[in-house]
Enzyme design. Sequence first.
Site, PDB file in Angstrom:
ATOM      1  N   CYS A  46      75.825 -15.863  15.309  1.00 33.56           N
ATOM      2  CA  CYS A  46      76.737 -15.861  16.455  1.00 33.56           C
ATOM      3  C   CYS A  46      75.862 -16.028  17.686  1.00 33.56           C
ATOM      4  CB  CYS A  46      77.613 -14.606  16.482  1.00 33.56           C
ATOM      5  SG  CYS A  46      76.738 -13.062  16.747  1.00 33.56           S
TER       6      CYS A  46
HETATM    7  C1  RB5 Z   1      80.786 -15.171  21.646  1.00 37.25           C
HETATM    8  O1  RB5 Z   1      80.896 -15.615  22.942  1.00 37.25           O
HETATM    9  C2  RB5 Z   1      79.752 -14.102  21.475  1.00 37.25           C
HETATM   10  O2  RB5 Z   1      80.203 -12.910  21.979  1.00 37.25           O
HETATM   11  C3  RB5 Z   1      79.424 -13.976  20.011  1.00 37.25           C
HETATM   12  O3  RB5 Z   1      78.949 -15.206  19.539  1.00 37.25           O
HETATM   13  C4  RB5 Z   1      78.326 -13.004  19.658  1.00 37.25           C
HETATM   14  O4  RB5 Z   1      77.228 -13.155  20.491  1.00 37.25           O
HETATM   15  C5  RB5 Z   1      78.709 -11.616  19.540  1.00 37.25           C
HETATM   16  O5  RB5 Z   1      77.863 -10.748  19.205  1.00 37.25           O
END
Ligand code: RB5
Length: 149
Positions: free
Chosen positions: A66
């Site tokens: 993420c």
């Molecule tokens: C998404 O914008 C972001 O919050 C997600 O990808 C991640 O970093 C969450 O931990």
Amino acid sequence: MKIGIAADHGGYKLKEIIHPWLIKLGHEVIDFGAYKLDNTDDYPDYIIPLAEAVADKEVDRGIALCGSGVGASVAANKVKGVRAALINDHFSAHQGVEDDDLNVLCLGGRVTGSSAAEEYIEAFLNAEFTGADRHMRRLGKVALLETRG
Ligand code: RB5
């Protein structure tokens, strides 16, 4: 090795780089999405199916991406049988497997560049759990939490 990968929009670009690279290394890759960049998507929608596939042994190991790697790690660790960690260094990438039987590597697509990511992934995939008594004992204590109702 059969490897599952998954990413939300924050990790999508890195997933698209590591996917062909893993295939080039000779791994079988199962992609749990996202299959296109959607800045409104939610990491649990991709990370949890990946984590379930790891827990069910449909894949040998998982790579969860993420933006920071934090949400991926939080979500993956909710699945029984999954041991996920956000990795930002080479040592932890292999020692997490050797000592803690790490089965899902989490990376931040907005934090870790593709060359460093590939280095950490190789260290993760090449490592094996030692099965040493002390590590079994510690993991047993962690696994006990999964039996709570
Ligand atoms: C998404 O914008 C972001 O919050 C997600 O990808 C991640 O970093 C969450 O931990």
